[in-house]
Design a protein around this motif. Sequence first.
Motif, PDB file in Angstrom:
ATOM      1  N   LEU A 106       2.828 -13.241   4.991  1.00  0.00           N
ATOM      2  CA  LEU A 106       1.885 -12.570   5.088  1.00  0.00           C
ATOM      3  C   LEU A 106       2.200 -11.768   5.932  1.00  0.00           C
ATOM      4  CD1 LEU A 106      -0.367 -15.588   5.442  1.00  0.00           C
ATOM      5  CD2 LEU A 106      -0.949 -13.820   3.606  1.00  0.00           C
ATOM      6  N   HIS A 107       3.411 -11.747   7.087  1.00  0.00           N
ATOM      7  CA  HIS A 107       3.718 -10.667   8.087  1.00  0.00           C
ATOM      8  C   HIS A 107       4.777 -10.291   7.915  1.00  0.00           C
ATOM      9  CE1 HIS A 107       1.505 -14.926  10.802  1.00  0.00           C
ATOM     10  NE2 HIS A 107       1.366 -14.095   9.938  1.00  0.00           N
ATOM     11  N   THR A 108       5.346 -10.113   6.990  1.00  0.00           N
ATOM     12  CA  THR A 108       6.464  -9.536   6.735  1.00  0.00           C
ATOM     13  C   THR A 108       6.972  -8.742   5.607  1.00  0.00           C
ATOM     14  OG1 THR A 108       8.292 -11.349   6.874  1.00  0.00           O
ATOM     15  CG2 THR A 108       7.398 -10.098   8.914  1.00  0.00           C
ATOM     16  N   LEU A 109       7.169  -9.996   4.015  1.00  0.00           N
ATOM     17  CA  LEU A 109       7.577  -9.616   3.492  1.00  0.00           C
ATOM     18  C   LEU A 109       6.148  -9.645   1.973  1.00  0.00           C
ATOM     19  CD1 LEU A 109      10.968 -11.648   2.571  1.00  0.00           C
ATOM     20  CD2 LEU A 109      11.003  -9.260   3.460  1.00  0.00           C
ATOM     21  N   GLY A 110       5.739 -10.173   2.184  1.00  0.00           N
ATOM     22  CA  GLY A 110       4.500  -9.983   1.305  1.00  0.00           C
ATOM     23  C   GLY A 110       4.378 -11.035   0.264  1.00  0.00           C
ATOM     24  N   VAL A 111       3.937 -11.202  -0.860  1.00  0.00           N
ATOM     25  CA  VAL A 111       4.176 -13.049  -1.061  1.00  0.00           C
ATOM     26  C   VAL A 111       5.190 -12.065  -2.995  1.00  0.00           C
ATOM     27  CG1 VAL A 111       2.225 -11.739  -2.766  1.00  0.00           C
ATOM     28  CG2 VAL A 111       2.448 -14.141  -2.937  1.00  0.00           C
ATOM     29  N   ASP A 112       4.862 -10.684  -3.420  1.00  0.00           N
ATOM     30  CA  ASP A 112       6.475 -10.840  -4.318  1.00  0.00           C
ATOM     31  C   ASP A 112       7.353  -9.919  -3.928  1.00  0.00           C
ATOM     32  OD1 ASP A 112       4.262 -11.249  -6.113  1.00  0.00           O
ATOM     33  OD2 ASP A 112       3.790  -9.496  -5.853  1.00  0.00           O
ATOM     34  N   GLY A 113       7.717 -10.190  -2.187  1.00  0.00           N
ATOM     35  CA  GLY A 113       8.582  -9.711  -1.494  1.00  0.00           C
ATOM     36  C   GLY A 113      10.179 -10.372  -1.964  1.00  0.00           C
ATOM     37  N   ALA A 161       8.690  -3.218   4.817  1.00  0.00           N
ATOM     38  CA  ALA A 161       8.476  -1.704   4.465  1.00  0.00           C
ATOM     39  C   ALA A 161       7.194  -1.291   3.365  1.00  0.00           C
ATOM     40  CB  ALA A 161       9.318  -0.682   4.333  1.00  0.00           C
ATOM     41  N   ARG A 162       7.325  -1.662   2.099  1.00  0.00           N
ATOM     42  CA  ARG A 162       5.892  -1.513   1.251  1.00  0.00           C
ATOM     43  C   ARG A 162       5.123  -2.286   1.794  1.00  0.00           C
ATOM     44  NH1 ARG A 162      11.003  -1.992  -1.603  1.00  0.00           N
ATOM     45  NH2 ARG A 162      10.765  -4.075  -2.175  1.00  0.00           N
ATOM     46  N   PHE A 163       5.503  -3.589   1.870  1.00  0.00           N
ATOM     47  CA  PHE A 163       4.251  -4.355   2.004  1.00  0.00           C
ATOM     48  C   PHE A 163       2.971  -3.739   3.329  1.00  0.00           C
ATOM     49  CE2 PHE A 163       2.860  -8.345   3.804  1.00  0.00           C
ATOM     50  CZ  PHE A 163       1.290  -7.733   3.186  1.00  0.00           C
ATOM     51  N   ILE A 164       3.824  -3.631   4.253  1.00  0.00           N
ATOM     52  CA  ILE A 164       3.395  -2.870   5.173  1.00  0.00           C
ATOM     53  C   ILE A 164       1.767  -1.688   4.874  1.00  0.00           C
ATOM     54  CG2 ILE A 164       3.191  -2.006   8.076  1.00  0.00           C
ATOM     55  CD1 ILE A 164       3.434  -5.599   7.639  1.00  0.00           C
ATOM     56  N   SER A 165       3.434  -0.906   4.987  1.00  0.00           N
ATOM     57  CA  SER A 165       2.420   0.482   4.226  1.00  0.00           C
ATOM     58  C   SER A 165       1.530   0.598   3.603  1.00  0.00           C
ATOM     59  CB  SER A 165       4.214   1.527   3.636  1.00  0.00           C
ATOM     60  OG  SER A 165       4.758   1.375   4.575  1.00  0.00           O
ATOM     61  N   VAL A 182      -4.533   1.297   2.809  1.00  0.00           N
ATOM     62  CA  VAL A 182      -5.437   0.128   2.082  1.00  0.00           C
ATOM     63  C   VAL A 182      -5.842   0.182   3.066  1.00  0.00           C
ATOM     64  CG1 VAL A 182      -6.481  -2.165   1.533  1.00  0.00           C
ATOM     65  CG2 VAL A 182      -4.530  -1.249   0.323  1.00  0.00           C
ATOM     66  N   TYR A 183      -6.381  -0.300   4.596  1.00  0.00           N
ATOM     67  CA  TYR A 183      -7.031  -0.275   5.642  1.00  0.00           C
ATOM     68  C   TYR A 183      -7.926   1.628   5.856  1.00  0.00           C
ATOM     69  CZ  TYR A 183      -8.568  -0.907  10.529  1.00  0.00           C
ATOM     70  OH  TYR A 183      -9.811  -0.795  11.529  1.00  0.00           O
ATOM     71  N   TRP A 184      -6.679   2.116   6.148  1.00  0.00           N
ATOM     72  CA  TRP A 184      -7.311   3.170   5.908  1.00  0.00           C
ATOM     73  C   TRP A 184      -7.477   4.407   4.916  1.00  0.00           C
ATOM     74  CZ3 TRP A 184      -7.704   5.374  11.325  1.00  0.00           C
ATOM     75  CH2 TRP A 184      -6.811   4.652  12.379  1.00  0.00           C
ATOM     76  N   LEU A 185      -7.075   4.321   4.048  1.00  0.00           N
ATOM     77  CA  LEU A 185      -7.799   4.951   3.331  1.00  0.00           C
ATOM     78  C   LEU A 185      -8.639   4.892   2.034  1.00  0.00           C
ATOM     79  CD1 LEU A 185      -7.134   7.852   1.946  1.00  0.00           C
ATOM     80  CD2 LEU A 185      -5.142   7.870   1.045  1.00  0.00           C
ATOM     81  N   THR A 186      -8.179   3.417   0.881  1.00  0.00           N
ATOM     82  CA  THR A 186      -8.777   3.251  -0.066  1.00  0.00           C
ATOM     83  C   THR A 186      -8.094   1.683  -1.099  1.00  0.00           C
ATOM     84  OG1 THR A 186      -9.030   3.689  -2.210  1.00  0.00           O
ATOM     85  CG2 THR A 186      -6.964   4.633  -1.484  1.00  0.00           C
ATOM     86  N   ILE A 199       2.671   5.511  -0.346  1.00  0.00           N
ATOM     87  CA  ILE A 199       3.238   4.108  -0.089  1.00  0.00           C
ATOM     88  C   ILE A 199       4.660   4.663  -0.095  1.00  0.00           C
ATOM     89  CG2 ILE A 199       4.018   2.239  -0.996  1.00  0.00           C
ATOM     90  CD1 ILE A 199       0.793   2.768   0.212  1.00  0.00           C
ATOM     91  N   GLU A 200       4.926   5.319  -0.874  1.00  0.00           N
ATOM     92  CA  GLU A 200       6.577   4.771  -0.732  1.00  0.00           C
ATOM     93  C   GLU A 200       6.893   6.292   0.400  1.00  0.00           C
ATOM     94  OE1 GLU A 200      10.059   4.821  -1.372  1.00  0.00           O
ATOM     95  OE2 GLU A 200       8.907   4.137  -2.368  1.00  0.00           O
TER      96      GLU A 200
END
Length: 537
Positions: free
Chosen positions: A255-262, A345-349, A354-358, A366-367
Motif C-alpha cells: 500500500l505504501h510503496t511498490l503496490g500490489v503488483d510491485g 515511482a509508477r505506483f505513486i505517480s 487519479v487523485y488530481w486528474l481522472t 504516468i510515465e
Amino acid sequence: MTFCNWHWLKRVTPKPWTPADATDSTVFKHVSILITAAFVLLLSACAAPQPGQKQGPVPAGDVYQQANRLTWGANTSTVDHVRQQGVHNYLQAQLHPTRCQLAPELQQQIDSMRMVQTPLPDLVQQMEQQRKDADSLIADDAKKAAQQAYQQELTRLRRESATRHVLRALYSPCQVQEQMTWFWLNHFSVHQSKGNLRALLGDYEETAIRPHALGKFRDLLGAVATHPAMLRYLDNEQNAAGRLNENYARELMELHTLGVDGGYSQHDVQELARVLTGVGINQTTSNPLQKKELQAQYVRRGMFEFNPSRHDFGNKSLLGKPIQGKGLDELNEALDRLASHPATARFISHKLAVYWLTDEPPAGLIERMARTFEKSHGDIADMLAVLLSSPEFLQAGAHKFKDPTRYVLSAVRLAYDQKPILNAGPILNWLDRMGEPLYGRVTPDGYPLSGKAWDSPGQMATRFEIAKAIGSGSAGLFKADGPQPQERAAFPQLANALFFQSITQTLSPATLRALDQATSPQEWNTFLLSSPEMMSR
C-alpha cells in the motif's frame, strides 16, 4: 447504480398532492417547489456529461476553472489571487510554499487545543494515567463513568485533530499543500479506534505527514515508519525476533510503496518483517535495560523506540539484494530500496494522477511522472509540477467527480470565502454521514479515490441536504461551542460577481433553468450547491 439511474429518479419524483397534505399551504408551496427543482437538477445531472465521459477542453487561461482544480474549491479570494499572479506563477508558489499562516482568529482556535499545547509524550502519559486510574476503581458505577470519561477525552482529541485539518483546508493560502496533506494521510491511513490512536493523530499529521507533503517521498516514508501512530495501527510494536508480526511489512510494500503488483514475494514480506523487529513504541518515562553489548544500539526519539533486545540481527535478503544485520540501519537501507524502486515511482505517480486528474489517467502522463520521480529522487513537488502543468491536466475539463471531503469543503469555501467558521462540527458530521470521516477508514488502504465510489443515490440525497443547510445558513457553522446569544451567520450571497463573471459560464442550460425556479435566495443557493457542476471539478 448511479444517481441518474431511472429507478432513483422515480423514487424522487414528487407525488401528486392531495388536500390531506395541505396542513399549511404556504409551507407546502415552498416544499413542493424545492422538491420539484431538486428533481430538475437530478434530471440535468443525467443530461450533463457524467464523470469519465469525454467533454470539450477547458482553455488553459480559464482562471476560475484552474483555481477550482488547484484548490479545495474556488472562491472569490482565490480566483482574484490566481488572476493577479497568473496560473503558472500561482502553481509554482503553491508547489514551493513559504507563507501559510492562517488569520489570527483561526490560529487562535488551533493554539487553544490541548493537543497543540501538550507535547505528544506528555499527552499520552496523561491519558494513560487517566486510563489506569479509571481501571483501578472498584465501584462499578464509578469505574464505568471514569472509563467513559477517558474514551470521551480520546474522542475530543480526535475531534481537535480533525477540526484543525478542516480549518487549514478551508482557509490556508497553501492549498496544494493542504490537499497533499489529506492525500498522504489517506495513503498512509491509520484508523482512529485502534488503542489510544486518537491521542496520536494530531502529532501524526503535524510531524510525520505535513512537513513532507511536498518534499521527498523517502523522507515522508521514514517519518511515517517511525511514528507511533503507524507502528501501533499496524501492530509493529508487537514485532520481535522469534515472534514475527508481518502486518506493517506487508502494507509497507503493498500500500505504501511498490503496490500490489510491485514484484515482491511472501519471502520479501517475511524478510522486511525481520528488518522491522524491535521497531516500536515506548510511552513510559523510562528506557528498558539492555545487555552491555546492545546498549549502543538502543534508540529513543520521543515515543519512538528501537529496542535491540527485540531485534533479529541475522542477515536478510530484500527484493533480491542482501541486507546485513546491523540494527536500526537495516530499516533505513530497506526504506531506501523501497523508495527508489521503479515500481514505487509508477505506483505513486498513478495514484497522484487519479487523485488530481481522472480515474483512468493516461499512460504517457504516468510515465513522465515516474521518470521525474526517479530523476529527482522522489521529489513530490517536481512530480506534481509535471502533472499539474501537463496538457492532460490543463485541458481535462471538469469531469473528476468529487469525493465527500472535496464536495463539502468546496461548498463551504464557495459559500463563505474567507469568513472564519466558529464550529467545524457540522462539517465533521457531514463527512461521517457520507462515509469519509477523517481517520475513519477501518482498513489500511485508505478511502477510494475514484469517483464511482461516491456517486450512489444515497450520496446524492445527502449532498442535497448539505447544500440546503449551507445555502440557507442553517448549518450551524458560525455557532461556537458554549453559551452564545445567537448565531452570527446569515445565508451566503452566492449570486455575486464570481457567479456572473465565471461560474455561470460553466453551467448547463438545465441547471440555469433550475436556478430560475428558485423562489428565494436561500433556495437559489441550495440549487447551485447541489447542481451537477458542483459535483465535479
